[in-house]
Design a protein around this motif. Sequence first.
Motif, PDB file in Angstrom:
ATOM      1  N   TYR A 265       0.834  -1.207   0.000  1.00 12.41           N
ATOM      2  CA  TYR A 265       0.000   0.000   0.000  1.00 12.41           C
ATOM      3  C   TYR A 265       0.864   1.252   0.000  1.00 12.41           C
ATOM      4  O   TYR A 265       0.603   2.203  -0.752  1.00 12.41           O
ATOM      5  CB  TYR A 265      -0.914  -0.012   1.216  1.00 12.41           C
ATOM      6  N   VAL A 266       1.912   1.261   0.840  1.00 16.61           N
ATOM      7  CA  VAL A 266       2.822   2.405   0.889  1.00 16.61           C
ATOM      8  C   VAL A 266       3.452   2.628  -0.481  1.00 16.61           C
ATOM      9  O   VAL A 266       3.494   3.755  -0.993  1.00 16.61           O
ATOM     10  CB  VAL A 266       3.921   2.178   1.953  1.00 16.61           C
ATOM     11  N   ARG A 267       3.943   1.577  -1.096  1.00 16.21           N
ATOM     12  CA  ARG A 267       4.599   1.705  -2.401  1.00 16.21           C
ATOM     13  C   ARG A 267       3.623   2.204  -3.466  1.00 16.21           C
ATOM     14  O   ARG A 267       3.956   3.089  -4.268  1.00 16.21           O
ATOM     15  CB  ARG A 267       5.197   0.360  -2.817  1.00 16.21           C
ATOM     16  N   ALA A 268       2.406   1.665  -3.468  1.00 16.23           N
ATOM     17  CA  ALA A 268       1.413   2.089  -4.461  1.00 16.23           C
ATOM     18  C   ALA A 268       1.050   3.560  -4.294  1.00 16.23           C
ATOM     19  O   ALA A 268       0.915   4.301  -5.282  1.00 16.23           O
ATOM     20  CB  ALA A 268       0.166   1.213  -4.359  1.00 16.23           C
ATOM     21  N   GLU A 269       0.890   4.006  -3.037  1.00 13.74           N
ATOM     22  CA  GLU A 269       0.556   5.408  -2.795  1.00 13.74           C
ATOM     23  C   GLU A 269       1.713   6.330  -3.172  1.00 13.74           C
ATOM     24  O   GLU A 269       1.502   7.413  -3.733  1.00 13.74           O
ATOM     25  CB  GLU A 269       0.181   5.606  -1.320  1.00 13.74           C
ATOM     26  N   ARG A 270       2.938   5.919  -2.887  1.00 11.43           N
ATOM     27  CA  ARG A 270       4.099   6.722  -3.277  1.00 11.43           C
ATOM     28  C   ARG A 270       4.199   6.841  -4.797  1.00 11.43           C
ATOM     29  O   ARG A 270       4.443   7.934  -5.340  1.00 11.43           O
ATOM     30  CB  ARG A 270       5.376   6.083  -2.728  1.00 11.43           C
ATOM     31  N   LEU A 271       4.015   5.736  -5.494  1.00 13.25           N
ATOM     32  CA  LEU A 271       4.087   5.754  -6.957  1.00 13.25           C
ATOM     33  C   LEU A 271       2.995   6.649  -7.544  1.00 13.25           C
ATOM     34  O   LEU A 271       3.234   7.377  -8.516  1.00 13.25           O
ATOM     35  CB  LEU A 271       3.966   4.337  -7.505  1.00 13.25           C
ATOM     36  N   GLU A 272       1.793   6.596  -6.963  1.00 17.47           N
ATOM     37  CA  GLU A 272       0.703   7.418  -7.481  1.00 17.47           C
ATOM     38  C   GLU A 272       0.989   8.898  -7.290  1.00 17.47           C
ATOM     39  O   GLU A 272       0.725   9.714  -8.186  1.00 17.47           O
ATOM     40  CB  GLU A 272      -0.607   7.030  -6.794  1.00 17.47           C
ATOM     41  N   ARG A 273       1.550   9.278  -6.132  1.00 14.60           N
ATOM     42  CA  ARG A 273       1.907  10.686  -5.916  1.00 14.60           C
ATOM     43  C   ARG A 273       2.987  11.117  -6.907  1.00 14.60           C
ATOM     44  O   ARG A 273       2.926  12.214  -7.468  1.00 14.60           O
ATOM     45  CB  ARG A 273       2.409  10.904  -4.480  1.00 14.60           C
ATOM     46  N   ALA A 274       3.980  10.250  -7.123  1.00 14.24           N
ATOM     47  CA  ALA A 274       5.045  10.583  -8.072  1.00 14.24           C
ATOM     48  C   ALA A 274       4.481  10.694  -9.490  1.00 14.24           C
ATOM     49  O   ALA A 274       4.854  11.600 -10.248  1.00 14.24           O
ATOM     50  CB  ALA A 274       6.138   9.525  -8.010  1.00 14.24           C
ATOM     51  N   ARG A 275       3.590   9.783  -9.855  1.00  6.48           N
ATOM     52  CA  ARG A 275       2.996   9.827 -11.193  1.00  6.48           C
ATOM     53  C   ARG A 275       2.257  11.141 -11.433  1.00  6.48           C
ATOM     54  O   ARG A 275       2.379  11.748 -12.504  1.00  6.48           O
ATOM     55  CB  ARG A 275       2.033   8.647 -11.373  1.00  6.48           C
TER      56      ARG A 275
END
Length: 329
Positions: A265-275
């Motif tokens: 979940y942490v990784r997915a949320e970080r990637l979405e913010r970066a995207r």
Amino acid sequence: MFHTDDLPPGERADAFVEQLSRSHAPVDMAGRPGAGFLASQRIIELGRVAVVPATMDAFVIRRTPRLIRRSDPESYHLSLITRGTVGLSLGGRDTLHGPGQLRTNDSSHPLEIRLGTRGERIEAVSVDVPRSALPLPADAARRVIGRPLDGRVGVGALFAAFLTGLAADSAAYTAADVPRLETVLTDLLATVLAHELDALDALPPETRGHTLNLRVRAFIHQHLGDPDLTPGRVADAHHISVSRLHRVFRERERPEGSPGTVMAYVRAERLERARRELADPALGGRPVHEIARRWGFAHPSAFARAFRAAYGVTARDYRMRAVEAGREG
């Protein structure tokens, strides 16, 4: 949607009182507001629960014993005040509520609400929940209803953030989301009331689980940029074991395909913010590795692999395509 803008000035206040009587519970006016009275209201229906963002000029409404006998939805009402001040007379007690505070009442008790105590315009987001839908014993709820509650700290802030986010972005949800949103909203409201009474043990285990899950996710969102964010740190912040943290994530109902572990979940949320930042033209001059570091990826190579795995394209190519799409649009 309801607006007074298109109504003759002399009819606006009466029309708004009728609207309040339909959307909440029957009320009447105490005195007349100014001739230029304006008000608006939007109703978001979530099963048995209604979320109602509203704006209104100053005026006073009452719910009398006669009106209660005429119609009683047997519901709890909570308003998050976001602008102005609201006075409440309920059960022989007068209270004043300002921005960031939560005002509550029960439809079965007479009251007077003074909207805009200094003559100012009021903005609020309210929610109406049937008493039968709230997972909290009625005798416990009665002890706290009517007290000013703080929507700026703790579980009150969590509830306020959920309520305002729902009101601001309701178009993003579908009919399939309604049952889950209704459950989350009623669980959070019950937790706010129980916390005020220091009676969390009175809540059903399922409600406590929902609320803990939301608190955990809110904490993660606040610390996404910290590369040292780990399950251990999240668990410590909530005074639970790592095994319970993982169990809470595993047991909560999730949309199809969503991350099932804490770090996923942490990784997915970080990637979405970066995207999102890579697609933002205003950030076109910021290097990819800086955006990655801002969202907790300490190593550019790890970010590159994760981004490509998640979106099927490199971060740089994604940025170029987003820029080109913006120009064509």
